[in-house]
Design an enzyme around this catalytic site. Structure first.
Site, mmCIF file in Angstrom:
data_model
loop_
_atom_site.group_PDB
_atom_site.id
_atom_site.type_symbol
_atom_site.label_atom_id
_atom_site.label_comp_id
_atom_site.label_asym_id
_atom_site.label_seq_id
_atom_site.Cartn_x
_atom_site.Cartn_y
_atom_site.Cartn_z
ATOM 1 N N LYS A 118 -3.471 -0.111 2.546
ATOM 2 C CA LYS A 118 -3.494 -1.554 2.294
ATOM 3 C C LYS A 118 -4.108 -2.324 3.467
ATOM 4 O O LYS A 118 -4.734 -3.377 3.267
ATOM 5 C CB LYS A 118 -2.084 -2.056 1.993
ATOM 6 C CG LYS A 118 -1.514 -1.518 0.683
ATOM 7 C CD LYS A 118 -2.381 -1.891 -0.511
ATOM 8 C CE LYS A 118 -1.758 -1.496 -1.824
ATOM 9 N NZ LYS A 118 -2.580 -1.896 -2.998
ATOM 10 N N TYR A 140 0.707 4.348 2.716
ATOM 11 C CA TYR A 140 0.545 3.123 1.933
ATOM 12 C C TYR A 140 0.084 1.967 2.823
ATOM 13 O O TYR A 140 -0.841 1.224 2.465
ATOM 14 C CB TYR A 140 1.875 2.780 1.263
ATOM 15 C CG TYR A 140 1.813 1.630 0.288
ATOM 16 C CD1 TYR A 140 1.249 1.794 -0.966
ATOM 17 C CD2 TYR A 140 2.342 0.385 0.616
ATOM 18 C CE1 TYR A 140 1.206 0.748 -1.876
ATOM 19 C CE2 TYR A 140 2.302 -0.665 -0.283
ATOM 20 C CZ TYR A 140 1.738 -0.484 -1.528
ATOM 21 O OH TYR A 140 1.684 -1.527 -2.419
#
Length: 254
Positions: A166, A162
């Site tokens: 990002k 993640y």
């Protein structure tokens, strides 16, 4: 007689907008007078998305459509943007909000979990941007708002996939900003901290207390907090802001 040049009615595509932060963003943009394309990831969520779109039309007097698209698939991302173009005549704002998590320590993380998260969060953002920018450059106007995360800035144990996705969104956003600024198209990233959504709803009380203890404001954020920032970045007034990463985390990253 003096001719006047009226500002066209603006339209927005918000990916992952049937719930959570995306839903709040779509609601805020509709309240501000934008026509809105509500997106869900598959046909399973289309009834809910259509119901939400109808509610936006009834409450705010705008046009709203619903479209199912898995943004990780380039063809589906193109079809999503094309559907908004056909419905509204133009695509002025793209909010790349669709995202997933598949948390786990990297020593035990499955390759497919890494690929799935990067595929939706980063590749999906790329796919939608690629589909939208040619239209925005042609009309010489556009606002791109990409949803990153404070995790993409600072990293987080158990979220290597993640955080990588990002962080990639941030690099993508800054590159887009440099490429598109001369065509009056801006690109900015919003980096939320811990926001009250389905994801944070799964936290235990002990986990929640530990997180709140790290936040200067001593509370989790609301989806509406993020939506207000996105609405500003999508506005005419934000035309001289591009390539920025704005954390909205209650002071957690201070």
């Amino acid at each position: 007689m003096t001719e006047t040049c009226e500002t066209p009615r603006r339209s927005a595509v918000v990916t992952g907008s049937s719930r959570g932060i995306g839903r709040a963003v779509a609601e805020e943009l509709a309240r501000a007078g934008f026509d809105v394309c509500v997106n869900c990831s598959s046909a399973r969520g289309l009834d809910e998305a259509r119901s939400f779109a109808a509610a936006l039309e009834a409450e705010h007097g705008v046009r709203a459509i619903a479209a199912a698209a898995d943004v990780a698939d380039a063809d589906e991302a193109e079809a999503l943007i094309a559907a908004a173009q056909e419905a509204f005549g133009r695509v002025d704002v793209l909010v790349n909000n669709a995202g997933i998590t598949r948390d786990g320590l990297i020593a035990r993380m499955k390759e497919e979990d890494f690929d799935a998260v990067v595929g939706v969060n980063l590749k999906g953002t790329f796919n939608c941007c690629k589909a939208a920018v040619s239209r925005m450059m042609k009309q010489r106007y556009g606002r791109i708002v990409n949803m990153s995360s404070v995790v993409g800035v600072s990293g987080n144990a158990g979220q290597a996939n993640y955080a990588a996705s990002k962080a990639g969104v941030i690099g993508l956003t800054k590159s887009l900003a440099r490429e598109l600024a001369a065509r009056n198209v801006t690109a900015n990233a919003v980096a939320p901290g811990f926001i009250e959504t389905d994801m944070t709803g799964a936290l235990s009380e002990k986990q929640r207390e530990a997180i709140v203890g790290r936040i200067a404001s001593k509370r989790l954020g609301a989806p509406e907090d993020v939506a207000a920032l996105v609405r500003f970045l999508a506005s005419e007034e934000a035309g001289y802001i591009t390539g920025q990463v704005i954390c909205i985390d209650g002071g957690m990253s201070l």
